[in-house]
Design a protein around this motif. Structure first.
Motif, PDB file in Angstrom:
ATOM      1  N   LEU A 365      34.829  52.744  26.429  1.00  8.30           N
ATOM      2  CA  LEU A 365      35.865  51.727  26.633  1.00  8.30           C
ATOM      3  C   LEU A 365      37.243  52.365  26.783  1.00  8.30           C
ATOM      4  O   LEU A 365      38.023  52.001  27.659  1.00  8.30           O
ATOM      5  N   ARG A 366      37.529  53.370  25.948  1.00 11.10           N
ATOM      6  CA  ARG A 366      38.836  54.039  26.057  1.00 11.10           C
ATOM      7  C   ARG A 366      38.971  54.746  27.400  1.00 11.10           C
ATOM      8  O   ARG A 366      40.029  54.731  28.027  1.00 11.10           O
ATOM      9  N   ALA A 367      37.876  55.347  27.860  1.00 13.86           N
ATOM     10  CA  ALA A 367      37.925  56.061  29.140  1.00 13.86           C
ATOM     11  C   ALA A 367      38.188  55.088  30.287  1.00 13.86           C
ATOM     12  O   ALA A 367      38.880  55.415  31.247  1.00 13.86           O
ATOM     13  N   LEU A 368      37.646  53.870  30.196  1.00 15.70           N
ATOM     14  CA  LEU A 368      37.859  52.890  31.262  1.00 15.70           C
ATOM     15  C   LEU A 368      39.241  52.258  31.146  1.00 15.70           C
ATOM     16  O   LEU A 368      39.905  51.987  32.142  1.00 15.70           O
ATOM     17  N   MET A 369      39.684  52.066  29.912  1.00 16.23           N
ATOM     18  CA  MET A 369      40.990  51.441  29.674  1.00 16.23           C
ATOM     19  C   MET A 369      42.111  52.283  30.279  1.00 16.23           C
ATOM     20  O   MET A 369      43.072  51.763  30.825  1.00 16.23           O
ATOM     21  N   ARG A 370      41.964  53.604  30.209  1.00 17.13           N
ATOM     22  CA  ARG A 370      43.051  54.466  30.669  1.00 17.13           C
ATOM     23  C   ARG A 370      43.228  54.434  32.190  1.00 17.13           C
ATOM     24  O   ARG A 370      44.237  54.882  32.710  1.00 17.13           O
ATOM     25  N   GLU A 371      42.250  53.882  32.887  1.00 11.10           N
ATOM     26  CA  GLU A 371      42.337  53.820  34.349  1.00 11.10           C
ATOM     27  C   GLU A 371      43.000  52.535  34.836  1.00 11.10           C
ATOM     28  O   GLU A 371      43.151  52.326  36.037  1.00 11.10           O
ATOM     29  N   GLY A 372      43.353  51.656  33.939  1.00  9.24           N
ATOM     30  CA  GLY A 372      44.056  50.429  34.337  1.00  9.24           C
ATOM     31  C   GLY A 372      43.118  49.237  34.474  1.00  9.24           C
ATOM     32  O   GLY A 372      41.900  49.388  34.550  1.00  9.24           O
ATOM     33  N   ASP A 373      43.712  48.040  34.506  1.00  9.63           N
ATOM     34  CA  ASP A 373      42.936  46.798  34.428  1.00  9.63           C
ATOM     35  C   ASP A 373      42.267  46.380  35.741  1.00  9.63           C
ATOM     36  O   ASP A 373      41.297  45.629  35.737  1.00  9.63           O
ATOM     37  N   ASP A 374      42.812  46.862  36.869  1.00 12.19           N
ATOM     38  CA  ASP A 374      42.319  46.359  38.161  1.00 12.19           C
ATOM     39  C   ASP A 374      40.823  46.569  38.348  1.00 12.19           C
ATOM     40  O   ASP A 374      40.146  45.741  38.948  1.00 12.19           O
ATOM     41  N   TRP A 375      40.331  47.693  37.849  1.00 14.44           N
ATOM     42  CA  TRP A 375      38.905  47.993  37.998  1.00 14.44           C
ATOM     43  C   TRP A 375      38.054  46.911  37.346  1.00 14.44           C
ATOM     44  O   TRP A 375      36.927  46.671  37.749  1.00 14.44           O
ATOM     45  N   VAL A 376      38.612  46.316  36.307  1.00 12.73           N
ATOM     46  CA  VAL A 376      37.886  45.257  35.607  1.00 12.73           C
ATOM     47  C   VAL A 376      38.130  43.916  36.284  1.00 12.73           C
ATOM     48  O   VAL A 376      37.191  43.187  36.626  1.00 12.73           O
ATOM     49  N   THR A 377      39.396  43.607  36.505  1.00 10.98           N
ATOM     50  CA  THR A 377      39.750  42.242  36.913  1.00 10.98           C
ATOM     51  C   THR A 377      39.265  41.904  38.323  1.00 10.98           C
ATOM     52  O   THR A 377      39.168  40.736  38.679  1.00 10.98           O
ATOM     53  N   LYS A 378      38.944  42.925  39.121  1.00 13.25           N
ATOM     54  CA  LYS A 378      38.429  42.599  40.451  1.00 13.25           C
ATOM     55  C   LYS A 378      36.960  42.153  40.409  1.00 13.25           C
ATOM     56  O   LYS A 378      36.400  41.771  41.428  1.00 13.25           O
ATOM     57  N   THR A 379      36.349  42.203  39.241  1.00 13.36           N
ATOM     58  CA  THR A 379      34.986  41.678  39.106  1.00 13.36           C
ATOM     59  C   THR A 379      35.052  40.329  38.387  1.00 13.36           C
ATOM     60  O   THR A 379      36.078  39.973  37.804  1.00 13.36           O
ATOM     61  N   SER A 380      33.925  39.610  38.389  1.00 21.75           N
ATOM     62  CA  SER A 380      33.945  38.259  37.819  1.00 21.75           C
ATOM     63  C   SER A 380      33.722  38.253  36.305  1.00 21.75           C
ATOM     64  O   SER A 380      34.505  37.714  35.544  1.00 21.75           O
ATOM     65  N   ARG A 381      32.634  38.805  35.852  1.00 24.15           N
ATOM     66  CA  ARG A 381      32.224  38.823  34.443  1.00 24.15           C
ATOM     67  C   ARG A 381      32.057  37.435  33.828  1.00 24.15           C
ATOM     68  O   ARG A 381      32.094  37.276  32.609  1.00 24.15           O
ATOM     69  N   ALA A 382      31.883  36.420  34.683  1.00 20.58           N
ATOM     70  CA  ALA A 382      31.797  35.042  34.175  1.00 20.58           C
ATOM     71  C   ALA A 382      30.559  34.829  33.312  1.00 20.58           C
ATOM     72  O   ALA A 382      30.531  33.932  32.475  1.00 20.58           O
ATOM     73  N   SER A 383      29.517  35.660  33.508  1.00 21.87           N
ATOM     74  CA  SER A 383      28.282  35.460  32.734  1.00 21.87           C
ATOM     75  C   SER A 383      28.419  35.903  31.276  1.00 21.87           C
ATOM     76  O   SER A 383      27.665  35.482  30.408  1.00 21.87           O
ATOM     77  N   LEU A 384      29.385  36.780  30.992  1.00 21.80           N
ATOM     78  CA  LEU A 384      29.493  37.354  29.640  1.00 21.80           C
ATOM     79  C   LEU A 384      29.811  36.304  28.593  1.00 21.80           C
ATOM     80  O   LEU A 384      30.669  35.457  28.796  1.00 21.80           O
ATOM     81  N   ARG A 385      29.102  36.406  27.446  1.00 22.90           N
ATOM     82  CA  ARG A 385      29.517  35.533  26.344  1.00 22.90           C
ATOM     83  C   ARG A 385      29.742  36.282  25.036  1.00 22.90           C
ATOM     84  O   ARG A 385      30.343  35.762  24.111  1.00 22.90           O
ATOM     85  N   LEU A 386      29.290  37.540  24.987  1.00 22.44           N
ATOM     86  CA  LEU A 386      29.465  38.300  23.746  1.00 22.44           C
ATOM     87  C   LEU A 386      29.584  39.785  24.070  1.00 22.44           C
ATOM     88  O   LEU A 386      28.883  40.297  24.945  1.00 22.44           O
ATOM     89  N   LEU A 387      30.464  40.489  23.336  1.00 26.94           N
ATOM     90  CA  LEU A 387      30.657  41.922  23.520  1.00 26.94           C
ATOM     91  C   LEU A 387      30.386  42.637  22.203  1.00 26.94           C
ATOM     92  O   LEU A 387      30.570  42.059  21.132  1.00 26.94           O
ATOM     93  N   GLY A 388      29.954  43.904  22.305  1.00 25.48           N
ATOM     94  CA  GLY A 388      29.705  44.665  21.087  1.00 25.48           C
ATOM     95  C   GLY A 388      30.239  46.076  21.211  1.00 25.48           C
ATOM     96  O   GLY A 388      30.471  46.585  22.319  1.00 25.48           O
TER      97      GLY A 388
END
Ligand code: ATP
Ligand code: MG
Length: 653
Positions: A365-388
Motif C-alpha cells: 500500500l505504501r509503495a502504491l501510495m507514493r505514486e499518487g492517487d490517479d492510478w487508483v481513481t481512474k479505476t472503478s472499485r465499485a464492487s469493494l465492500r471491505l479492505l484488510g
C-alpha cells in the motif's frame, strides 16, 4: 497521534454476522466457557469421527503441550472441497489472474470450479501415492502463485503428507536449508515462474539446491509446465506434473486423519533471525482459519475474496487457501506484483473480477501510495465492500489513504495482527462490531486473551504499554518447531512463565484498543524513555514527502541510544538539507522532542524480507557502523539495497 475514530457504518451494524453486542457476548463466552464455545465453533467442519476432547493445553514446563480436538478425525481437503460439491460444484473455487494482463500476452487466466478442483486434487493425490508418498512424509512446494500451488497443498492434506511451501522468490540456498531441515522426500516446482514480467528460473534453482544437500533426502521432483521453457530433467528423478496427473484416476477417497496429525510446516519469514519450521496440525488450524475468515471478513457465499499474499507466507496458507476454501468461498490468486505493468494493476483486477473483499500488506500500500492517487481513481472499485491489512503495523497515514482513496470512504479496514505461529488473525477489528482507529489492530479474536507485561513479567493494567503475551491456547496455535520441541518451548514460553510471548511490543489505550508498536527487540531507549519504532515511523510517513521510513536505535554518548531514521521519499520528491531539517522539526511536533531523530539518511529503498517486512536488524548494524557482520541476509528481497545504504551511511557518531 491520530485520534480519528471511524464508527461502524449503519448498514454494517445491521447486516454483519458479528455486531457489537454479538462480539461482546461471544468473546465473553469464549473465555468463560471455552469448552462450549469451541465445541460449537468446531462444528463448522465435517468430522469423520466427532471429537470428545476440546483442549488439552498447558504452557507450563512440567505439563507442557498443546492439543485440540485430539480424538476427532477429519480430512482437511474434504472439508475444503468435497463437502461443497453438492451445493457449489460449478461455483468458481479459484480465480487465477496471470502476471501479465491479456493485452500484454498474459492470456486469459483460469477459473477453477469446486468440481474441477476436486478432480485436480484427487489426481495429484493419487500421483503422489504412486510415487511412494505416504502419511507423514514431507513434500516441499516451490511454485509461483498458480493454482497448482493450492492443488499441491490440498493433495498433500488429502493423504496426510506434510507440505512445506517455500516462497518462489527464495534462492537455492534458502530452498536447500528448508528441504534439509525437514528431510523432504519430494519437491513440486515449475519450469519457470513469472513475476513482474521477469522470468524466475524455479527448476534451475531446485537443481542448484539439490546439489547443496547433505545426504539423500529428495527422491523425486515434479515439474509443472508454466512457461514451457525447456528445462533440465534428470533421468529417474524429475518428472512432468501434467504426465503424472494424466495417468491417475480422478477420484481419491479422502483419508481419515487425526485432528492432531501435522498439516504443514512453514518457515517463518526471517525478519529477526534464522527461520523456524513452524508446525500446524489439522483440526485446530482449520477451525481457526475458517472461523476467522468468516467473522473478520464477514464472508458471504458467492463473494469474490482476494488475499494478495503469496502462498509462500502464512497469510496465503490461511486466507488464499484453507480458510477461504473451507468456507466455500471464491478465492482470487494473482501471480504477479502490484506495480506491473503499472501501478493500477491491483485496482484493475478488482474491477475485472468484481472483487468484494481485498486484503493486502502495508508495504504494498505504501509503495502504491507514493505514486499518487490517479492510478487508483481512474479505476472503478465499485464492487469493494471491505479492505484488510496484515504483516506490519499500518501507519495511520497509509490507513487513511487506503480508506479514503481505495475504499472511497465506504469500506471498513480490518487491520489484522497475527503471526506464522498463530495460524490466523488474533487481534483484529470485525467490520460490523468495531469502531476503527487508524493504526490500531483493535480487539482480540474470540478465545484470545492478550496481556501486556513489563520486563519482569508484571501484568500491566489499563491504558499502558508493554510486551504482548497470550495467556491461553487457541486452536490455531503452532504445535512445535519441526524437529526441535525444546526450541519451541524455549523460544515462546520461557521469557514469561506460563505465557506465550509474541515478541511484539504493544500499547493499550484508554478505550482498550491494542496498538502493536513493533518488535520488542526493536524498541529504542532514548534517555530512559522507551519508544516503539512504529510510532516514529508513522510520524515520518505522515509527512507529505515521505513514502516509507524505518527507525532504529544506535549507541549515543549522552542519551544511551539515539534515533537513526532511514527515509524513502515519494516518487517526485528529492532529498535536500532543508527537507532533512524540516523532517526533524516535523517529528518533534508530531510526537515531542524526545523523539527527535538524531540522524536522517535518505534511502532509495529499504532492506525487506521477501514478504515485504522491513529488516531493522540490518539497519541497526549499519547505523552502528558494524557493517562487517550483517548476519543472515539470505531472506532479503533485494540485497543490493544494503550496499547503497552502507555506501551512503550518514555520519552517525
Ligand atoms: P521471524 O519470526 O522469522 O522473525 P516474522 O515475525 O516477520 O519473521 P511473520 O510470522 O510473518 O514472521 O510475522 C509476524 C509479525 O508481523 C508479528 O509478530 C508482528 O511483528 C508483525 N505483524 C503482522 N501483522 C501485523 C499487524 N496487523 N500490525 C502490526 N504488526 C503486525
Ligand atoms: Mg516472528
Amino acid at each position: 497521534m491520530n485520534d480519528h475514530v471511524y464508527p461502524v457504518p449503519a448498514d454494517w451494524a445491521e447486516r454483519a454476522k458479528i455486531n457489537k453486542e454479538r462480539y461482546a457476548e461471544l468473546y465473553r463466552e469464549s473465555l468463560s466457557n471455552p469448552d462450549a464455545f469451541w465445541r460449537r465453533e468446531a462444528q463448522r467442519l465435517d468430522w469423520q469421527k466427532p471429537f470428545t476432547k476440546v483442549s488439552e493445553s498447558s504452557f507450563d514446563e512440567a505439563t507442557f503441550g498443546i492439543s485440540w480436538f485430539s480424538d476427532g478425525q477429519l480430512n482437511v481437503s474434504a472439508n475444503c472441497i468435497d463437502r461443497h460439491l453438492a451445493e457449489r460444484g460449478d461455483q468458481p473455487a479459484i480465480i487465477w489472474e496471470p502476471d501479465s494482463p491479456p493485452e500484454m500476452g498474459g492470456g486469459e487466466g483460469r477459473i477453477i470450479t469446486y468440481a474441477q478442483l476436486h478432480e485436480a486434487v484427487c489426481r495429484l493425490a493419487n500421483g503422489l501415492k504412486s510415487l511412494g508418498i505416504r502419511k507423514g512424509d514431507r513434500v516441499t512446494i516451490y511454485l509461483p502463485m498458480i493454482p497448482e500451488a493450492a492443488i499441491s497443498m490440498l493433495a498433500c492434506a488429502r493423504i496426510g503428507a506434510i507440505h512445506s511451501v517455500v516462497f518462489g522468490g527464495f534462492s537455492p540456498d534458502s530452498i536447500a536449508n528448508r528441504v534439509q531441515d525437514c528431510d523432504s522426500r519430494l519437491i513440486i516446482t515449475a519450469d519457470e515462474g513469472l513475476r513482474g514480467g521477469k522470468v524466475v528460473p524455479l527448476k534451475a534453482n531446485v537443481d542448484e539446491a539439490l546439489k547443496l544437500l547433505h545426504g539423500p533426502t529428495v527422491e523425486k521432483v515434479v515439474v509443472v509446465t508454466r512457461t514451457g521453457a525447456g528445462v533440465w530433467m534428470e533421468e529417474g528423478r524429475d518428472l512432468s506434473y501434467e504426465e503424472l496427473v494424466a495417468a491417475q484416476s480422478p477420484d481419491c477417497p479422502a483419508d481419515v486423519l487425526n485432528a492432531e496429525d501435522p498439516l504443514f510446516i512453514l518457515y517463518t519469514s526471517g525478519s529477526t533471525g534464522k527461520p523456524k519450521g513452524v508446525l500446524h496440525t489439522m483440526g485446530g488450524y482449520l477451525t481457526w482459519a475458517s472461523m476467522t475468515h468468516e467473522y473478520v471478513f464477514d464472508y458471504r457465499p458467492g463473494e469474490i475474496f482476494w488475499c494478495a499474499a503469496d502462498v509462500g507466507w502464512v497469510t496465503g496458507h490461511s486466507y488464499v487457501v484453507y480458510g477461504s476454501l473451507a468456507n466455500g468461498a471464491t478465492t482470487l490468486m494473482y501471480e504477479g506484483v502490484p506495480n506491473f505493468p503499472d501501478f493500477s494493476r491491483f485496482w484493475q483486477i478488482i474491477d475485472k473480477y468484481q472483487v468484494q473483499i481485498f486484503y493486502a500488506a502495508p508495504t504494498a500500500l505504501r509503495a502504491l501510495m507514493r505514486e499518487g492517487d490517479d492510478w487508483v481513481t481512474k479505476t472503478s472499485r465499485a464492487s469493494l465492500r471491505l479492505l484488510g491489512s496484515v504483516g506490519e503495523p499500518i501507519n495511520p497515514e497509509a490507513w487513511e489513504w487506503y480508506h479514503r482513496v481505495v475504499g472511497e470512504g465506504r469500506c471498513p479496514i480490518v487491520d489484522t495482527w497475527w503471526q506464522t505461529e498463530t495460524g490466523a488473525a488474533m487481534i483484529t477489528p470485525m467490520p460490523g462490531a468495531t469502531d476503527l482507529k487508524p493504526g490500531s489492530a483493535s480487539f482480540p479474536m474470540f478465545g484470545v486473551e492478550p496481556q501486556l507485561v513489563d520486563g519482569d513479567g508484571h501484568v500491566l493494567e489499563g491504558a499502558t504499554e508493554g510486551n504482548l503475551v497470550l495467556t491461553r491456547s487457541w486452536p490455531g496455535q503452532m504445535r512445535t518447531v519441526w524437529g526441535d520441541h525444546r526450541r519451541f518451548f524455549e523460544t515462546y514460553f520461557t521469557t514469561y512463565r506460563g505465557k506465550y510471548f509474541t515478541g511484539d511490543g504493544c500499547r493499550r489505550d484508554a478505550d482498550g484498543y491494542y496498538w502493536i508498536t513493533g518488535r520488542v527487540d526493536d524498541v529504542i531507549n532514548v534517555s530512559g524513555h522507551r519508544m516503539g519504532t512504529a510510532e516514529v515511523e508513522s510520524a515520518l510517513v505522515a509527512h507529505a514527502k515521505v513514502a516509507e521510513a524505518a527507525v532504529v536505535g544506535y549507541p549515543h554518548d549522552l542519551k544511551g541510544q539515539g534515533i537513526y531514521a532511514y527515509v524513502t521519499l515519494n516518487a517526485n520528491d528529492v532529498p535536500s538539507e532543508a527537507l532533512r531539517r524540516d523532517l526533524v522539526q516535523w517529528v518533534r511536533k508530531e510526537i515531542g522532542p524526545i523523539a527527535t531523530p538524531d540522524v536522517i539518511q535518505f534511502a532509495p529503498g529499504l532492506p525487506k524480507t521477501r514478504s515485504g517486512k522491513i529488516m531493522r536488524r540490518i539497519l541497526r548494524k549499519i547505523a552502528e557502523n558494524d557493517v562487517s557482520s550483517l548476519g543472515d541476509t539470505s531472506t532479503l528481497a533485494d540485497p543490493s539495497v544494503v550496499a547503497d545504504l552502507v555506501a551512503n551511511r550518514a555520519g552517525a557518531s
